[in-house]
Design a protein around this motif. Structure first.
Motif, short mmCIF file in Angstrom:
data_model
loop_
_atom_site.label_atom_id
_atom_site.label_comp_id
_atom_site.label_asym_id
_atom_site.label_seq_id
_atom_site.Cartn_x
_atom_site.Cartn_y
_atom_site.Cartn_z
N LEU A 191 35.29 39.68 -43.15
CA LEU A 191 35.97 40.83 -43.76
C LEU A 191 35.41 42.15 -43.23
O LEU A 191 36.16 43.04 -42.85
N ALA A 192 34.08 42.26 -43.21
CA ALA A 192 33.45 43.51 -42.79
C ALA A 192 33.70 43.83 -41.32
O ALA A 192 33.82 45.00 -40.95
N LEU A 193 33.78 42.79 -40.49
CA LEU A 193 33.95 43.00 -39.06
C LEU A 193 35.41 42.91 -38.63
O LEU A 193 35.72 43.00 -37.45
N ASP A 194 36.29 42.75 -39.61
CA ASP A 194 37.74 42.68 -39.37
C ASP A 194 38.08 41.61 -38.31
O ASP A 194 38.78 41.87 -37.34
N ILE A 195 37.54 40.40 -38.56
CA ILE A 195 37.78 39.27 -37.66
C ILE A 195 38.79 38.36 -38.35
O ILE A 195 38.58 37.95 -39.49
N PRO A 196 39.88 38.02 -37.68
CA PRO A 196 40.87 37.12 -38.27
C PRO A 196 40.26 35.74 -38.58
O PRO A 196 39.45 35.24 -37.80
N GLN A 197 40.66 35.15 -39.70
CA GLN A 197 40.13 33.84 -40.10
C GLN A 197 40.33 32.79 -39.02
O GLN A 197 39.49 31.91 -38.84
N ILE A 198 41.40 32.89 -38.28
CA ILE A 198 41.70 31.89 -37.25
C ILE A 198 40.62 31.89 -36.15
O ILE A 198 40.43 30.90 -35.45
N ASP A 199 39.87 32.99 -36.01
CA ASP A 199 38.85 33.12 -34.98
C ASP A 199 37.45 32.76 -35.44
O ASP A 199 36.48 32.93 -34.69
N VAL A 200 37.31 32.25 -36.66
CA VAL A 200 35.99 31.95 -37.21
C VAL A 200 35.17 31.04 -36.29
O VAL A 200 33.97 31.21 -36.13
N TRP A 201 35.81 30.08 -35.65
CA TRP A 201 35.10 29.13 -34.79
C TRP A 201 34.44 29.84 -33.61
O TRP A 201 33.33 29.49 -33.21
N GLU A 202 35.12 30.83 -33.06
CA GLU A 202 34.59 31.54 -31.89
C GLU A 202 33.33 32.34 -32.23
O GLU A 202 32.47 32.52 -31.38
N TYR A 203 33.24 32.81 -33.46
CA TYR A 203 32.14 33.67 -33.87
C TYR A 203 30.97 32.91 -34.52
O TYR A 203 29.83 33.35 -34.41
N PHE A 204 31.26 31.82 -35.22
CA PHE A 204 30.21 31.16 -36.00
C PHE A 204 29.95 29.69 -35.66
O PHE A 204 28.97 29.12 -36.10
N PHE A 205 30.82 29.05 -34.88
CA PHE A 205 30.65 27.62 -34.62
C PHE A 205 30.74 27.28 -33.14
O PHE A 205 31.12 26.19 -32.76
#
Length: 72
Positions: free
Chosen positions: A54-68
């Motif tokens: 939310l804070a970084l305005d990252i779309p939920q669909i991109d969660v894997w790229e940022y955290f996994f």
């Protein structure tokens, strides 16, 4: 536990001018805990990931790229 590559997350922080201490505050953890997570010594919790997205305005669909994104 494998090691994760958080370069995309760190790049987004830089892009937004958010240092690691401020990011730790945003997701509700201590700076030392953030460093342990970024070094794959601890895992990010779901609540922390949600706050970050939310804070970084990252779309939920991109969660894997940022955290996994595993190092190979």
């Amino acid at each position: 536990m494998g090691r994760y590559n958080y370069s995309k997350l760190l790049g987004r922080l830089t892009e937004l001018g958010i240092d690691r201490e401020k990011f730790a505050d945003i997701i509700g953890i201590k700076r030392t805990s953030l460093y342990k997570r970024l070094n794959s010594e601890l895992q990010f919790k779901q609540e922390e990931i949600n706050k970050a997205m939310l804070a970084l305005d990252i779309p939920q669909i991109d969660v894997w790229e940022y955290f996994f994104n595993k190092n190979v």
